[in-house]
Design an enzyme around this catalytic site. Structure first.
Site, mmCIF file in Angstrom:
data_model
loop_
_atom_site.group_PDB
_atom_site.id
_atom_site.type_symbol
_atom_site.label_atom_id
_atom_site.label_comp_id
_atom_site.label_asym_id
_atom_site.label_seq_id
_atom_site.Cartn_x
_atom_site.Cartn_y
_atom_site.Cartn_z
ATOM 1 C CE LYS A 9 45.641 -23.377 35.142
ATOM 2 N NZ LYS A 9 47.013 -22.879 34.893
ATOM 3 C CE1 TYR A 49 45.670 -18.898 31.280
ATOM 4 C CE2 TYR A 49 45.367 -20.911 30.028
ATOM 5 C CZ TYR A 49 45.423 -20.250 31.236
ATOM 6 O OH TYR A 49 45.242 -20.944 32.415
ATOM 7 C CG ASN A 112 49.499 -23.311 37.599
ATOM 8 O OD1 ASN A 112 48.562 -23.682 36.897
ATOM 9 N ND2 ASN A 112 50.035 -22.111 37.486
ATOM 10 C CG HIS A 115 42.370 -19.161 35.479
ATOM 11 N ND1 HIS A 115 43.320 -18.273 35.033
ATOM 12 C CD2 HIS A 115 41.189 -18.474 35.542
ATOM 13 C CE1 HIS A 115 42.736 -17.093 34.835
ATOM 14 N NE2 HIS A 115 41.457 -17.189 35.127
HETATM 15 P P1 IDP Z 1 48.361 -17.150 36.743
HETATM 16 O O1 IDP Z 1 47.676 -18.437 36.354
HETATM 17 O O2 IDP Z 1 49.060 -17.277 38.079
HETATM 18 O O3 IDP Z 1 47.459 -15.949 36.668
HETATM 19 P P2 IDP Z 1 49.565 -16.309 34.215
HETATM 20 O O4 IDP Z 1 50.825 -15.531 34.074
HETATM 21 O O5 IDP Z 1 48.283 -15.650 33.874
HETATM 22 O O6 IDP Z 1 49.558 -16.900 35.709
HETATM 23 O O7 IDP Z 1 49.753 -17.606 33.321
HETATM 24 C C1 IDP Z 1 48.652 -18.433 32.991
HETATM 25 C C2 IDP Z 1 49.083 -19.882 33.063
HETATM 26 O O8 IDP Z 1 50.116 -20.109 32.078
HETATM 27 C C3 IDP Z 1 49.736 -20.295 34.377
HETATM 28 O O9 IDP Z 1 48.799 -20.596 35.393
HETATM 29 C C4 IDP Z 1 50.555 -21.492 33.951
HETATM 30 O O10 IDP Z 1 49.737 -22.648 33.799
HETATM 31 C C5 IDP Z 1 51.047 -21.060 32.577
HETATM 32 N N1 IDP Z 1 52.366 -20.419 32.640
HETATM 33 C C6 IDP Z 1 52.644 -19.138 33.029
HETATM 34 N N2 IDP Z 1 53.968 -18.879 32.960
HETATM 35 C C7 IDP Z 1 54.536 -20.030 32.524
HETATM 36 C C8 IDP Z 1 55.902 -20.414 32.231
HETATM 37 O O11 IDP Z 1 56.851 -19.620 32.378
HETATM 38 N N3 IDP Z 1 56.099 -21.678 31.796
HETATM 39 C C9 IDP Z 1 55.069 -22.576 31.613
HETATM 40 N N4 IDP Z 1 53.794 -22.257 31.851
HETATM 41 C C10 IDP Z 1 53.517 -21.010 32.324
HETATM 42 MG MG MG Z 2 46.568 -15.162 34.965
#
Ligand code: IDP
Ligand code: MG
Length: 157
Positions: A9, A49, A112, A115
């Site tokens: 990212k 997303y 984070n 992805h």
């Molecule tokens: P993942 O990346 O662990 O698969 P997902 O639920 O698919 O998690 O979410 C995609 C991305 O959206 C996450 O990696 C993160 O950057 C962001 N994200 C997910 N949940 C939250 C939240 O509650 N607050 C802010 N950003 C979030």
């Molecule tokens: Mg995901």
């Protein structure tokens, strides 16, 4: 062998973590079969997303994914999807175990650093979303015999 998709990212690109992240996958023995830098368009992000576009944090997520390019990487190996998710750690980096990429490199639930595809079905769709067929490379590894046992080489061919 199974393939999965990684995005390094923009926050990781800005923080100079690109090499460290790629190195972790290489050291593990996952083969890099596609690698490129790109900007994510509004449409591509909305598709990628789709499960989050209605969430209140989506505008922040969208902005954070467009502030710099990402590095898209296609990795190949036995049970690559599950293995890479384990290496990446849970979504909220503060809860991600030490030793995982998020656990070691981030303090954030949103920023984070990587992805990773979350299922074999999604990996197939996501690889097609980010790579044309001619951007993926099918090549022999000289060290496969040292990476996998004989039985695994047949099972995960
Ligand atoms: P993942 O990346 O662990 O698969 P997902 O639920 O698919 O998690 O979410 C995609 C991305 O959206 C996450 O990696 C993160 O950057 C962001 N994200 C997910 N949940 C939250 C939240 O509650 N607050 C802010 N950003 C979030
Ligand atoms: Mg995901």
């Amino acid at each position: 062998m199974e393939k999965t998709l990684i995005l390094i990212k923009p926050n990781a690109i800005q923080r100079g973590l690109m090499g460290d992240i790629v190195t972790r996958f290489e050291r593990k023995g996952l083969r890099i079969v596609g690698l490129k830098m790109m900007y994510l368009t509004d449409d591509l992000l909305k598709e990628h997303y789709a499960h989050l576009v209605e969430r209140p944090f989506y505008p922040y997520l969208k902005a954070s994914m467009q502030v710099a390019p990402v590095v898209a990487c296609c990795l190949e190996g036995a049970e690559a999807v599950e293995t890479v998710r384990l290496m990446v750690g849970v979504t909220n980096s503060r809860k991600a175990l030490p030793g995982t990429i998020r656990g070691d490199f981030s303090m954030s639930g949103e920023q984070n650093v990587v992805h990773a595809s979350d299922s074999i079905e999604n990996a197939l769709v996501e690889i097609k979303r980010f790579f044309r067929d001619d951007e993926l490379f099918d090549y022999e590894s000289a060290v496969t015999h040292f990476e996998y046992g004989g039985e695994e080489s047949i099972k995960f061919k």
